[in-house]
Design a protein around this motif. Structure first.
Motif, PDB file in Angstrom:
ATOM      1  N   LEU A  54       0.804  -1.213   0.000  1.00 46.33           N
ATOM      2  CA  LEU A  54       0.000   0.000   0.000  1.00 46.33           C
ATOM      3  C   LEU A  54       0.837   1.264   0.000  1.00 46.33           C
ATOM      4  O   LEU A  54       0.408   2.297  -0.480  1.00 46.33           O
ATOM      5  N   ASP A  55       2.057   1.215   0.534  1.00 46.57           N
ATOM      6  CA  ASP A  55       2.887   2.410   0.635  1.00 46.57           C
ATOM      7  C   ASP A  55       3.451   2.871  -0.696  1.00 46.57           C
ATOM      8  O   ASP A  55       4.089   3.905  -0.766  1.00 46.57           O
ATOM      9  N   ASN A  56       3.256   2.153  -1.764  1.00 40.63           N
ATOM     10  CA  ASN A  56       3.815   2.559  -3.046  1.00 40.63           C
ATOM     11  C   ASN A  56       2.884   3.434  -3.860  1.00 40.63           C
ATOM     12  O   ASN A  56       3.202   3.778  -4.972  1.00 40.63           O
ATOM     13  N   TYR A  57       1.735   3.805  -3.350  1.00 42.74           N
ATOM     14  CA  TYR A  57       0.861   4.702  -4.091  1.00 42.74           C
ATOM     15  C   TYR A  57       1.565   6.031  -4.302  1.00 42.74           C
ATOM     16  O   TYR A  57       2.441   6.428  -3.546  1.00 42.74           O
ATOM     17  N   GLY A  58       1.156   6.761  -5.329  1.00 49.63           N
ATOM     18  CA  GLY A  58       1.781   8.035  -5.663  1.00 49.63           C
ATOM     19  C   GLY A  58       1.843   9.020  -4.511  1.00 49.63           C
ATOM     20  O   GLY A  58       2.843   9.706  -4.325  1.00 49.63           O
ATOM     21  N   LYS A  59       0.794   9.089  -3.712  1.00 49.78           N
ATOM     22  CA  LYS A  59       0.786  10.031  -2.589  1.00 49.78           C
ATOM     23  C   LYS A  59       1.878   9.702  -1.577  1.00 49.78           C
ATOM     24  O   LYS A  59       2.516  10.591  -1.038  1.00 49.78           O
ATOM     25  N   ALA A  60       2.089   8.438  -1.304  1.00 46.46           N
ATOM     26  CA  ALA A  60       3.144   8.042  -0.367  1.00 46.46           C
ATOM     27  C   ALA A  60       4.518   8.370  -0.934  1.00 46.46           C
ATOM     28  O   ALA A  60       5.406   8.833  -0.219  1.00 46.46           O
ATOM     29  N   LEU A  61       4.705   8.150  -2.234  1.00 46.26           N
ATOM     30  CA  LEU A  61       5.991   8.475  -2.855  1.00 46.26           C
ATOM     31  C   LEU A  61       6.245   9.972  -2.845  1.00 46.26           C
ATOM     32  O   LEU A  61       7.371  10.417  -2.628  1.00 46.26           O
TER      33      LEU A  61
END
Length: 117
Positions: A85-92
């Motif tokens: 889940l941490d690879n979504y654009g917002k997390a990046l």
């Protein structure tokens, strides 16, 4: 002085398939040159270690003091295919705010927040 990107810029992001699009906007025009010089496509990709598997393209948008990064192979196969889940654009885009920049002393009074490096 070394400071995190969060003190000189903010980010916006989007994602589609396995590609993340992250824009970095300088808070002040004086910061843009520093960001442009230090946050290269290679530095951007290296910051994420091996999370970005493909090419990173950087586009300069000088009239609004922004850089746009297109990171291919950045989302573990795509949002609907990845268990991470941490690879979504917002997390990046939030993560890149931890990138460290060298800021000259005469600009430290314009920093946003209190840098603790």
């Amino acid at each position: 002085m070394k400071v995190r990107l969060q003190h000189v810029a903010h980010t916006r992001s989007g994602d589609k398939g396995n590609t993340s699009n992250i824009s970095v906007f300088a808070y002040e025009p004086e910061f843009y040159g520093l960001i442009k010089e230090q946050l290269t496509a290679d530095a951007f990709k290296a910051f994420y270690r091996k999370a970005i598997q493909g090419k990173v393209e950087r586009y300069e948008v000088d009239n609004i003091h922004a850089l746009n990064f297109v990171a291919h192979g950045a989302l573990g196969g795509g949002v609907s295919r990845s268990l991470c889940l941490d690879n979504y654009g917002k997390a990046l885009s939030a993560a890149i705010l931890g990138f460290e920049l060298e800021v000259p002393d005469h600009l430290t009074e314009k920093l946003h927040g209190k840098p603790l490096l």
